[in-house]
Design an enzyme around this catalytic site. Sequence first.
Site, mmCIF file in Angstrom:
data_model
loop_
_atom_site.group_PDB
_atom_site.id
_atom_site.type_symbol
_atom_site.label_atom_id
_atom_site.label_comp_id
_atom_site.label_asym_id
_atom_site.label_seq_id
_atom_site.Cartn_x
_atom_site.Cartn_y
_atom_site.Cartn_z
ATOM 1 N N CYS A 128 20.004 21.152 6.877
ATOM 2 C CA CYS A 128 18.790 19.702 7.342
ATOM 3 C C CYS A 128 17.700 19.722 7.312
ATOM 4 C CB CYS A 128 19.437 19.227 8.157
ATOM 5 S SG CYS A 128 19.124 19.670 9.846
ATOM 6 N N LYS A 161 27.789 18.968 22.041
ATOM 7 C CA LYS A 161 26.423 18.151 21.570
ATOM 8 C C LYS A 161 27.226 16.897 21.116
ATOM 9 C CE LYS A 161 22.480 18.195 18.310
ATOM 10 N NZ LYS A 161 21.963 18.996 17.283
ATOM 11 N N TYR A 204 15.227 20.282 26.743
ATOM 12 C CA TYR A 204 13.467 20.699 26.749
ATOM 13 C C TYR A 204 12.495 20.826 27.860
ATOM 14 C CZ TYR A 204 15.935 19.166 21.871
ATOM 15 O OH TYR A 204 15.989 19.640 20.626
ATOM 16 N N LYS A 225 30.435 18.679 17.919
ATOM 17 C CA LYS A 225 29.569 18.294 17.353
ATOM 18 C C LYS A 225 29.495 16.554 16.760
ATOM 19 C CE LYS A 225 24.486 18.097 15.269
ATOM 20 N NZ LYS A 225 23.468 19.199 14.107
HETATM 21 C C1 PBG Z 1 20.805 20.073 13.074
HETATM 22 C C2 PBG Z 1 20.193 19.127 14.249
HETATM 23 C C3 PBG Z 1 19.903 18.558 14.839
HETATM 24 C C4 PBG Z 1 19.726 18.496 15.973
HETATM 25 C C5 PBG Z 1 20.464 19.841 16.417
HETATM 26 N N1 PBG Z 1 20.190 20.722 15.161
HETATM 27 C C6 PBG Z 1 20.114 17.437 14.592
HETATM 28 C C7 PBG Z 1 20.991 16.655 13.230
HETATM 29 O O1 PBG Z 1 22.287 16.921 13.599
HETATM 30 O O2 PBG Z 1 20.416 15.551 12.793
HETATM 31 C C8 PBG Z 1 19.016 17.827 17.576
HETATM 32 C C9 PBG Z 1 18.930 18.091 18.411
HETATM 33 C C10 PBG Z 1 17.880 17.189 19.299
HETATM 34 O O3 PBG Z 1 18.225 15.804 19.238
HETATM 35 O O4 PBG Z 1 17.821 17.885 20.775
HETATM 36 N N2 PBG Z 1 21.597 21.099 12.595
#
Ligand code: PBG
Length: 326
Positions: free
Chosen positions: A122, A248, A313, A195
């Site tokens: 992405c 996540k 973070y 996720k």
């Molecule tokens: C994308 C990815 C994302 C995050 C980690 N890897 C964003 C998404 O899926 O849109 C989000 C991490 C965060 O919000 O801290 N592959």
Amino acid sequence: MLFPKTRMRRLRTSEAMRRLVRETALSVDDFVYPLFVREGKGLKEPIKSMTGCFHFSPDTIAAEARDVAELGIPAVLLFGLPAKKDAAGSEAWAENGAVQRAVREIKKAVPGLLVITDVCLCEYTDHGHCGVISNGKVDNDATCELLAKVALSHVQAGADIVAPSDMMDGRVRYIREALEENGFSDTAIMSYAAKYASAFYGPFRDAAESAPAFGDRRGYQMDPANGDQAMAEIALDIEEGADIVMIKPALCFLDIIHRAGQRFDRPLAAYNVSGEYMMLNTAADAGLLDRDAAMMEMLTSIKRAGADIIITYFAKEAAKKVQNVK
Ligand code: PBG
């Protein structure tokens, strides 16, 4: 057992007593610290949407990694921003891409620090989706082929763990096969197994310049309403060869973390995402809550739910707190 024989407050009478009976303790060993690397030289640019986070370039990131390692944190998770994007996201597997160079720099400077790389397209596609598009949809199997190339390029650069975050079906298997075929049988896969299509990625998409140009990610990321489906996703990733499985985001999904912890005998990671981080920071900046206390409560709750690994973070600050470093 009735009052006054039982008084629950007896075990809360002093800090020493509370320490004695505490059930959950955070450790620096639990944390993974995410880092952002982009093309360029000499960069350490504050990320506007994520207080306290920076865009590094491959030549500056090793110094940051050294600080992270000195705090005792065992691993970093790398995200890359390419110089240019295209339809397939081809910079994602470039031998000299920002992530690949950053991995080499970090492993050279701090060999003992684990380098985990986010494997996704992405940030690299001009349309911002996590895979290649055909007929207006993300093409699952074609994307898996590319993700395996991305993962292999990271591992060839020296990554210890690859972390696919795209939510394509079968991608763990494609990656595992590519690693086996190329002699990297000892490299671990940490899959973003469950996720969710979450609103809490907002600040990250700004930081990673990865918001989708059309539509959304609900055709591949999970519906937040589903729990059983998360168990199925995790089971599949383990069968395909994932060594560590991740859920996540973390905070809205503590029940999922709990269920997975009870059910699967694999290390379980939880990603305390950008929106969770900034929600707390913004409230603290507005004087609404005590930042450190809220941070520790948040991280402790993720561990209490059942996470073995917390990607956050807050890792540097929390590492200092758990070790009483000023
Ligand atoms: C994308 C990815 C994302 C995050 C980690 N890897 C964003 C998404 O899926 O849109 C989000 C991490 C965060 O919000 O801290 N592959």
